[in-house]
Write an enzyme that holds these catalytic residues in place. Structure first.
Site, PDB file in Angstrom:
ATOM      1  N   GLY A 128       3.329  -1.230  -7.439  1.00 10.04           N
ATOM      2  CA  GLY A 128       2.523  -2.290  -6.619  1.00 10.04           C
ATOM      3  C   GLY A 128       2.476  -1.961  -5.425  1.00 10.04           C
ATOM      4  N   CYS A 129       1.498  -2.691  -4.628  1.00  7.80           N
ATOM      5  CA  CYS A 129       1.014  -1.936  -3.145  1.00  7.80           C
ATOM      6  C   CYS A 129       2.342  -2.481  -2.211  1.00  7.80           C
ATOM      7  CB  CYS A 129      -0.165  -2.972  -2.852  1.00  7.80           C
ATOM      8  SG  CYS A 129      -0.301  -4.594  -3.045  1.00  7.80           S
ATOM      9  N   PHE A 130       2.706  -3.671  -2.321  1.00  2.00           N
ATOM     10  CA  PHE A 130       4.026  -4.132  -1.410  1.00  2.00           C
ATOM     11  C   PHE A 130       5.165  -3.312  -1.912  1.00  2.00           C
ATOM     12  CE2 PHE A 130       2.341  -8.792   0.153  1.00  2.00           C
ATOM     13  CZ  PHE A 130       2.574  -8.031   1.442  1.00  2.00           C
ATOM     14  N   ALA A 131       5.087  -2.850  -3.165  1.00  2.00           N
ATOM     15  CA  ALA A 131       6.481  -2.375  -3.600  1.00  2.00           C
ATOM     16  C   ALA A 131       6.491  -0.723  -2.975  1.00  2.00           C
ATOM     17  CB  ALA A 131       6.394  -2.207  -4.978  1.00  2.00           C
ATOM     18  N   ALA A 148       5.085   0.087  -0.273  1.00  5.89           N
ATOM     19  CA  ALA A 148       5.128   0.310   1.259  1.00  5.89           C
ATOM     20  C   ALA A 148       6.520   0.138   1.460  1.00  5.89           C
ATOM     21  CB  ALA A 148       4.213  -0.924   1.916  1.00  5.89           C
TER      22      ALA A 148
END
Length: 321
Positions: free
Chosen positions: A132-135, A137
């Site tokens: 995932g994107c937040f994951a 970063a």
């Protein structure tokens, strides 16, 4: 040898970014773009910025390909694979969250596609669960500290652009609501927390508690996160740990100067900056949510799995909108 590619859910944001990248990739050829809701419509009619990039028509028919990208809403990839027989030798890269935690599905074992720690597993994989994107970063910001085996409580805030919510219209994605506005959402309950902890707890002796507050930003694309925790090491020692950890990472850079989101938007890069005050450190990270947080990382995983140069097709600054 040119590999054929199909994209399931090609009319969404991640699908359109894949089209943009793969149209310039020297080793692949787009075979079909699948969409139930927009079958028969040219992709350039939905995304006018693709007019000079791709003129293919979306279809509701699936063809045989070498590589298949799943760009479906969360929890729909399992349904798609259950309803369609995909040959075992086809490389599947799922951009949803269906296989990030539960990686076994029928005869496929999905490898978690964070190249900075799982490159060897990705090299031999036929099924990849894109992070995932937040994951992405947050994990890239914190992973080097797992070498210390001291992580326990982490407090993270992160802000994301409106494309992080997907293409479907919601009350919080209207321009009139989003513009000049910031709000918190899914406080301490975001779906990426379990994904992050699954990775971090593999390397850390103590069980980690992650307290994550995500924010909606008044911009289109990008993610900026800040993670705060205790650490007794000197700043120079911490920076050395990060430099060593990412010395072979093609798309991660450690900056001694403050970073900002514009440094990474329209690229597959992750920028990291570390600050320290007394016993507290803050690790900032920035990525493009649609690229390193989704489609760019998916192509990076494809390159690794196909034994191509990891950077191939990912010189994105010149071609992304």
């Amino acid at each position: 040898m040119i590999k054929t590619v199909g994209i399931i859910g090609a009319n969404g944001y991640t699908g359109s970014e894949l089209i943009r990248i793969l149209s310039f990739h020297p080793n692949v050829e787009l075979q079909f773009l699948y969409s139930r809701s927009n079958s028969g419509v040219k992709i350039s009619e939905i995304y006018p910025d693709l007019v000079s990039v791709c003129d293919m028509t979306l279809t509701n028919k699936i063809e045989e390909v070498d590589i298949l990208f799943l760009c479906l809403p969360h929890q729909e990839s399992k349904n798609f694979l259950a309803e369609n027989s995909i040959k075992e030798n086809v490389l599947i890269i799922d951009l949803g969250n269906d296989f990030r935690l539960e990686n076994i599905f029928e005869n496929r074992n999905f490898v978690y596609g964070l190249p900075e720690i799982n490159k060897n597993e990705i090299k031999t994989a036929k099924s990849i669960a894109n992070p995932g994107c937040f994951a992405t970063a947050i994990q890239l910001a914190i992973l080097p500290l797992t070498k210390l085996n001291l992580l326990e409580d982490i407090y993270t805030t992160g802000i994301t652009g409106s494309t992080g919510a997907g293409q479907s219209l919601q009350a919080t994605t209207h321009f009139t609501w989003r513009n000049d506005n910031i709000s918190a959402y899914k406080t301490l309950t975001h779906q990426h927390v379990d994904e992050i902890l699954k990775t971090l707890n593999q390397f850390n002796e103590k069980e980690i508690n992650l307290h994550f507050v995500p924010w909606r930003g008044d911009f289109v694309r990008g993610i900026f996160t800040s993670s705060t925790l205790k650490c007794d090491l000197k700043l120079e020692e911490i920076q050395k740990i990060y430099q060593d950890f990412y010395k072979d990472a093609a798309f991660v850079s450690i900056s001694e100067k403050p970073i900002d989101m514009k440094q990474v938007v329209n690229t597959n890069k992750c920028a990291i900056h570390i600050e320290k005050n007394k016993e507290m450190i803050v690790i900032h990270s920035a990525i493009d949510n649609l690229l390193k947080g989704a489609s760019g990382q998916a192509v990076q995983n494809m390159n690794i799995a196909e034994n191509w140069d990891e950077n191939l097709g990912l010189n994105l600054k010149a071609i992304a909108f």
